[in-house]
Design a protein around this motif. Structure first.
Motif, PDB file in Angstrom:
ATOM      1  N   ILE A 105      33.693  39.588  33.730  1.00 25.04           N
ATOM      2  CA  ILE A 105      34.723  38.938  33.053  1.00 25.04           C
ATOM      3  C   ILE A 105      35.648  38.785  35.000  1.00 25.04           C
ATOM      4  O   ILE A 105      35.598  39.115  36.141  1.00 25.04           O
ATOM      5  CB  ILE A 105      35.524  40.305  33.012  1.00 25.04           C
ATOM      6  CG1 ILE A 105      34.522  40.938  31.661  1.00 25.04           C
ATOM      7  CG2 ILE A 105      37.219  40.526  32.563  1.00 25.04           C
ATOM      8  CD1 ILE A 105      34.797  42.266  31.284  1.00 25.04           C
ATOM      9  N   TYR A 106      36.684  37.656  34.631  1.00 21.37           N
ATOM     10  CA  TYR A 106      36.876  37.406  36.018  1.00 21.37           C
ATOM     11  C   TYR A 106      38.182  38.656  36.602  1.00 21.37           C
ATOM     12  O   TYR A 106      38.917  38.236  35.609  1.00 21.37           O
ATOM     13  CB  TYR A 106      37.598  36.175  35.982  1.00 21.37           C
ATOM     14  CG  TYR A 106      38.205  35.963  36.986  1.00 21.37           C
ATOM     15  CD1 TYR A 106      37.545  35.128  38.321  1.00 21.37           C
ATOM     16  CD2 TYR A 106      39.950  35.317  37.271  1.00 21.37           C
ATOM     17  CE1 TYR A 106      38.234  34.387  39.775  1.00 21.37           C
ATOM     18  CE2 TYR A 106      40.445  34.708  38.177  1.00 21.37           C
ATOM     19  CZ  TYR A 106      39.862  34.364  39.738  1.00 21.37           C
ATOM     20  OH  TYR A 106      40.122  33.761  40.949  1.00 21.37           O
ATOM     21  N   PRO A 107      38.218  38.821  37.698  1.00 16.32           N
ATOM     22  CA  PRO A 107      39.176  40.224  37.819  1.00 16.32           C
ATOM     23  C   PRO A 107      40.644  39.533  38.755  1.00 16.32           C
ATOM     24  O   PRO A 107      41.296  39.897  38.700  1.00 16.32           O
ATOM     25  CB  PRO A 107      38.402  40.897  39.477  1.00 16.32           C
ATOM     26  CG  PRO A 107      37.537  39.823  39.746  1.00 16.32           C
ATOM     27  CD  PRO A 107      37.119  38.364  38.535  1.00 16.32           C
ATOM     28  N   GLY A 108      40.880  38.538  38.585  1.00 15.55           N
ATOM     29  CA  GLY A 108      41.880  37.762  38.604  1.00 15.55           C
ATOM     30  C   GLY A 108      42.495  37.495  39.843  1.00 15.55           C
ATOM     31  O   GLY A 108      43.189  37.889  40.048  1.00 15.55           O
ATOM     32  N   THR A 109      41.395  37.758  40.530  1.00 15.87           N
ATOM     33  CA  THR A 109      41.585  37.087  42.015  1.00 15.87           C
ATOM     34  C   THR A 109      43.338  36.700  42.883  1.00 15.87           C
ATOM     35  O   THR A 109      43.657  36.799  43.157  1.00 15.87           O
ATOM     36  CB  THR A 109      40.181  37.040  43.042  1.00 15.87           C
ATOM     37  OG1 THR A 109      39.101  37.772  42.469  1.00 15.87           O
ATOM     38  CG2 THR A 109      40.263  37.025  44.476  1.00 15.87           C
ATOM     39  N   CYS A 110      43.091  35.430  42.251  1.00 18.00           N
ATOM     40  CA  CYS A 110      43.354  34.041  42.455  1.00 18.00           C
ATOM     41  C   CYS A 110      44.895  33.861  41.588  1.00 18.00           C
ATOM     42  O   CYS A 110      45.890  33.557  41.807  1.00 18.00           O
ATOM     43  CB  CYS A 110      43.180  32.825  42.487  1.00 18.00           C
ATOM     44  SG  CYS A 110      41.652  32.753  43.022  1.00 18.00           S
ATOM     45  N   ARG A 111      44.789  35.224  40.662  1.00 13.97           N
ATOM     46  CA  ARG A 111      46.644  35.366  40.063  1.00 13.97           C
ATOM     47  C   ARG A 111      47.454  35.124  41.316  1.00 13.97           C
ATOM     48  O   ARG A 111      48.607  33.789  40.969  1.00 13.97           O
ATOM     49  CB  ARG A 111      46.612  36.345  39.244  1.00 13.97           C
ATOM     50  CG  ARG A 111      46.513  36.314  37.857  1.00 13.97           C
ATOM     51  CD  ARG A 111      47.580  37.618  37.151  1.00 13.97           C
ATOM     52  NE  ARG A 111      46.115  37.255  35.344  1.00 13.97           N
ATOM     53  CZ  ARG A 111      46.791  38.187  34.389  1.00 13.97           C
ATOM     54  NH1 ARG A 111      48.088  38.194  34.545  1.00 13.97           N
ATOM     55  NH2 ARG A 111      45.754  38.555  34.096  1.00 13.97           N
ATOM     56  N   GLY A 159      45.655  28.243  40.314  1.00 11.29           N
ATOM     57  CA  GLY A 159      44.202  27.424  40.412  1.00 11.29           C
ATOM     58  C   GLY A 159      43.156  28.545  41.005  1.00 11.29           C
ATOM     59  O   GLY A 159      43.782  29.894  41.371  1.00 11.29           O
ATOM     60  N   CYS A 160      42.331  28.717  40.808  1.00 17.73           N
ATOM     61  CA  CYS A 160      40.881  29.290  41.227  1.00 17.73           C
ATOM     62  C   CYS A 160      40.346  28.500  41.981  1.00 17.73           C
ATOM     63  O   CYS A 160      39.340  27.688  41.323  1.00 17.73           O
ATOM     64  CB  CYS A 160      40.318  30.084  39.953  1.00 17.73           C
ATOM     65  SG  CYS A 160      39.089  30.885  40.480  1.00 17.73           S
ATOM     66  N   ASP A 161      39.951  28.854  43.318  1.00 18.50           N
ATOM     67  CA  ASP A 161      38.811  28.736  44.353  1.00 18.50           C
ATOM     68  C   ASP A 161      37.991  29.074  44.374  1.00 18.50           C
ATOM     69  O   ASP A 161      36.832  29.376  45.056  1.00 18.50           O
ATOM     70  CB  ASP A 161      39.095  28.067  45.464  1.00 18.50           C
ATOM     71  CG  ASP A 161      39.775  29.079  45.917  1.00 18.50           C
ATOM     72  OD1 ASP A 161      39.800  30.760  46.479  1.00 18.50           O
ATOM     73  OD2 ASP A 161      40.906  29.458  47.067  1.00 18.50           O
ATOM     74  N   CYS A 162      37.680  30.472  43.697  1.00 15.28           N
ATOM     75  CA  CYS A 162      36.522  31.247  43.789  1.00 15.28           C
ATOM     76  C   CYS A 162      35.112  30.445  43.671  1.00 15.28           C
ATOM     77  O   CYS A 162      34.889  30.148  42.379  1.00 15.28           O
ATOM     78  CB  CYS A 162      36.355  32.462  42.957  1.00 15.28           C
ATOM     79  SG  CYS A 162      38.429  33.911  42.631  1.00 15.28           S
ATOM     80  N   SER A 163      34.259  31.366  44.141  1.00 10.92           N
ATOM     81  CA  SER A 163      32.708  30.664  43.747  1.00 10.92           C
ATOM     82  C   SER A 163      32.156  31.923  42.969  1.00 10.92           C
ATOM     83  O   SER A 163      32.722  32.992  42.720  1.00 10.92           O
ATOM     84  CB  SER A 163      32.166  30.400  45.378  1.00 10.92           C
ATOM     85  OG  SER A 163      31.905  31.456  45.568  1.00 10.92           O
TER      86      SER A 163
HETATM   87 ZN   LIG Z   1      39.677  32.691  41.807  1.00 12.37          ZN
END
Ligand SMILES: [Zn+2]
Length: 300
Positions: free
Chosen positions: A120-126, A95-99
């Motif tokens: 490029i999504y940096p994988g914050t929510c991984r 799941g990813c809740d990033c805006s």
């Molecule tokens: Zn995210």
């Protein structure tokens, strides 16, 4: 052999969509295959009322003959959720809740990295223990190169980790992403040959990656040049490409055959639409399609 044409009902057919329909149709039908039509109508907010039936009427007026029933993606959510669950059991979904702003900001002091298709999504929510609701679902990618040979564009290679990043399969608003839906439908409909516009060439490695992780076979791909206006913009609803007019079907089919490198004889336009189809089926050769990503088209 099974091919398909998969328009989005966000507006009427324009010359660019006629090219994709014609090339996929001729490639399939001249080899005795089936040609299916699928409405890619997942994005209901972007749909134009009545466009789906208008598209089908236009195809009929141009004398395209499709096999079987037209499939509507909006009625197939169960299939897409099944595939998402299947990837989830392999721990490939998170799941990813990033805006959008959070994604841009998550690079901290470094400049945000632009890939082939946006940031490029940096994988914050991984590795986040918990994400807020509503959240999107992303698929984990790796840095193994994805390579394939396109029947028109030749050898293509992409590194998803470097060029794209973990990408969204289901949006926070609940809509399934194009990349997931198209892969599931091509599999369920047993599509073996995909002929479509080169604007989708960059999406193909993402689709192959999903096929590999869902244990689906990878079809043969052929990407025809996209038609652009003289300003170099792809013909689309966004660039206000005009709707094709069935009253000019003969002329438009000949323009499309020329665009696709098939060199129809000059006097063919004086003939009936049946004669044009007969010529096209007798002479179609995918090897003659130019291997450009885009060609300017000026109707004369
Ligand atoms: Zn995210």
């Amino acid at each position: 052999m099974i091919g398909r044409f998969a328009p989005s009902p966000t507006g009427p057919l324009h010359f660019g969509s006629l090219l994709a329909a014609l090339a996929s149709y001729l490639e399939t039908k001249t080899k005795g295959g089936k040609w299916l039509v699928r409405m890619e109508d997942l994005d209901k907010p972007r749909e134009m009322a009545g466009a789906a039936s208008k598209i089908l009427h236009t195809l009929e007026a141009f004398e395209f003959e499709w096999d079987g029933e037209v499939v509507y993606q909006s009625q197939r959510s169960v299939l897409y959720q099944d595939a998402l669950n299947q990837l989830n059991t392999k721990s490939l979904i998170y799941g990813c809740d990033c805006s959008r702003k959070e994604i841009a900001d998550s690079y901290n002091q470094r400049p945000a990295q632009h890939g082939i298709d946006g940031l490029i999504y940096p994988g914050t929510c991984r590795h986040k223990a918990k994400v807020k609701l509503p959240h999107a679902s992303r698929v984990v990618v790796d840095s193994n190169p994805i390579a394939f040979t396109d029947a028109i564009q030749g050898n293509i290679q992409q590194n998803l980790a470097h060029d794209i990043g973990d990408f969204v399969l289901k949006r926070a608003d609940g809509l399934y992403a194009y990349q997931l839906a198209v892969v599931v439908d091509d599999f369920v409909q047993e599509i073996t040959h995909i002929v479509r516009g080169a604007d989708l060439l960059d999406s193909t490695p993402r689709q192959i990656y999903l096929q590999q992780n869902l244990n689906y076979p990878t079809p043969q791909y052929a990407h025809i040049p996209a038609a652009s206006n003289t300003a170099g913009e792809k013909l689309s609803k966004q660039t206000l490409a005009p709707a094709i007019n069935a009253a000019q079907a003969s002329t438009l089919l000949i323009h499309a055959l020329s665009f696709l490198g098939q060199q129809p004889p000059k006097d063919l336009s004086a003939n009936s639409i049946d004669d044009i189809w007969q010529w096209a089926k007798q002479h179609w050769d995918i090897k003659k399609v130019p291997s450009h990503s885009s060609i300017a088209f000026e109707p004369s």
